[in-house]
Design a protein around this motif. Structure first.
Motif, PDB file in Angstrom:
ATOM      1  N   PRO A  91       8.692  11.588  17.547  1.00 32.22           N
ATOM      2  CA  PRO A  91       9.203  12.823  16.928  1.00 32.22           C
ATOM      3  C   PRO A  91      10.495  13.312  17.580  1.00 32.22           C
TER       4      PRO A  91
ATOM      5  N   ALA B  40      13.430  11.088  16.525  1.00 28.69           N
ATOM      6  CA  ALA B  40      13.837  11.417  15.151  1.00 28.69           C
ATOM      7  C   ALA B  40      14.682  12.687  15.135  1.00 28.69           C
TER       8      ALA B  40
ATOM      9  N   HIS C 182       8.248   8.380  11.200  1.00 24.29           N
ATOM     10  CA  HIS C 182       9.285   9.365  11.548  1.00 24.29           C
ATOM     11  C   HIS C 182      10.675   8.920  11.088  1.00 24.29           C
TER      12      HIS C 182
END
Length: 487
Positions: free
Chosen positions: A30, A33, A93
């Protein structure tokens, strides 16, 4: 809105041998990303000589950390299931996973075989030092821990072009294997360093042998569907038959998808050699920009005596911008490694600005620069400045580029987006004193103030009626200016 592509090399040489790296990567997805990372180059996932092997002493392409071989089930980075899970999480992601593919050699064979060789001169592998004689070499790979699972192919001496150890006499050397249709790859298909640089290390694969070629095709048709990988980084390709590599990548893309992304480590800074290699392989895959890395290293060492207007001279990104993967550092150039050529700390933010904030090339951020390196070869983390540079890349590094490369110690450029309501970007860097460059950003911004997104310069800059402004930078620093109200 278009999205800039940004690659991250998610490993460095001295990672802890705890088998947790795939899990760490999955947990970090995460965050990556959010930074705008679009592709992650993962370290080699295959069983190697032991559990602490970084992955280049490759043993078994069909063992991704699943079988008890070489004293371990997991690899340095984890298990097969964890590898596949990390790839899945990255994909969730919006990040493509790139596998590091080591095809040049095989290491840590399961058995000895006797065969004929000629010893050659390490400095010139085309020069024979002996008549043919017999040695015992580690060339029989039958993977007892895997027991034919997925593939039952066994490797023998005739699948290799050379090896470096005679177990009978306990002698090291470079031994070219003799036999029908043997010999190094044709001089035109491998790098000409040391006469013919087909041989690098361990047992060297013979890409002229039809059984070798078939096994690698069988492997790739198993590996890609099994893992869900989206691309390859090709290791050590200057030592691998370029005719094989061109066809191998062509067939992968034809059978899977043209979007399967491939780039290669062709470690040679010579302009002409890089051009020839790209042409010989029909531009089927990109190459890392070795010359640009060495330019960065030289600039960091010469400091104010380096002419910044020449920073891209001879580089792949200048000559073949659509085929260049630009980078500052990697696992081979870091301290203590085979190609050690470290870019000095003071210049790293400038070097990353030169790859992240420009239009051409695909930039690669190095894990060791982002997270730092621990232990005897420790190096600082540049996470704080890299986060800022990556944000500027993600939000503002778009549109046509105009260079202001007039002063040897201060260079700059602008990026003007096609959408006239989006802030332009003005970048300036200096390797000597505080300085400024007058750059054009557009008449629609007259009277507007610009600020440094990197936080290096506290001033604000007002744009004149003619759309020009004088953008400052501190000595030995970089600033990236956008509209103040875009901050």
């Amino acid at each position: 809105m278009e999205r800039n592509q940004t690659l991250m090399q998610y490993f460095e040489w001295y990672l802890p041998n705890d088998g947790q790296h795939w899990n760490r990567l999955a947990a970090d997805a995460p965050h990556l990303a959010e930074l705008g990372i679009s592709q992650v180059w993962m370290p080699p996932a295959f069983k190697a000589t032991n559990d602490s092997d970084v992955g280049y002493g490759i043993y078994d392409l069909f063992d991704l950390g699943e079988f008890d071989q070489k004293g371990t089930v997991r690899t340095k980075y984890g298990t097969k299931d964890e590898y596949i899970q990390a790839i899945r999480v990255l994909k969730d992601h919006g990040i493509s996973a790139i596998a590091d593919l080591v095809l040049n050699h095989k290491a840590s064979a399961d058995g000895l075989e006797s065969f004929e060789v000629i010893e050659v001169d390490p400095e010139d592998r085309t020069k024979e030092l002996t008549e043919p004689f017999s040695i015992k070499g580690w060339t029989h790979f039958y993977f007892p821990g895997r027991r034919g699972h997925y593939n039952d192919f066994q490797w023998h001496w005739y699948h290799f072009t050379g090896t470096d150890f005679d177990a009978g006499r306990k002698q090291t050397g470079i031994y070219q294997i003799v036999g029908d249709n043997k010999g190094w790859s044709d001089d035109s298909l491998v790098d000409n360093e040391n006469g013919n640089y087909d041989y690098l290390m361990y047992a060297d694969l013979d890409f002229k042998h039809p059984e070798v070629v078939q096994n690698l095709y069988d492997w790739v048709n198993w590996f890609i569907p099994t893992t869900g990988i989206s691309g390859f980084r090709l290791d050590a390709i200057k030592h691998i038959d370029s005719f094989f590599m061109k066809n191998f990548i062509r067939d992968i893309k034809d059978n899977l998808s043209e979007d399967f992304y491939v780039f290669g480590e062709f470690w040679n800074p010579d302009e002409e050699t890089n051009t020839n290699y790209l042409e010989d392989t029909d531009y089927r895959f990109d190459l890392v920009d070795v010359k640009l890395h060495y330019n960065f290293q030289e600039a960091s060492e010469k400091e104010a005596n380096f002419d910044l207007t020449t920073i891209f001279d001879g580089s792949l990104v200048k000559n073949h911008p659509d085929s260049a993967v630009t980078f500052v550092e990697n696992h081979d150039t870091q301290k203590g490694q085979a190609l050690e050529s470290v870019v000095a700390d003071w210049f790293k933010p400038l070097a990353y600005g030169l790859i992240l904030l420009r239009q051409q090339g695909k930039p690669c951020v190095f894990y060791g620069d982002y997270y730092g390196v621990q232990g005897a070869h420790a190096q600082a983390s540049f996470q704080e400045i890299l986060d800022k540079l990556l944000m500027v890349r993600k939000y503002w590094a778009y549109g046509a580029e105009t260079d202001y490369f007039e002063d040897p110690n201060t260079i700059g450029w602008t990026r003007i987006p096609e959408e006239l309501d989006r802030s332009p970007l003005a970048v300036i860097l200096s390797n000597k004193d505080d300085a400024a460059i007058s750059m054009f950003v557009g008449t629609q911004w007259q009277g507007q103030s610009f600020s440094d997104q990197l936080g290096h310069h506290s001033d604000t800059v007002l744009v004149g009626k003619d759309g020009w402004a004088s953008f400052p930078v501190h000595g030995r620093s970089i600033s990236a200016w956008t509209l103040t109200n875009d901050l």
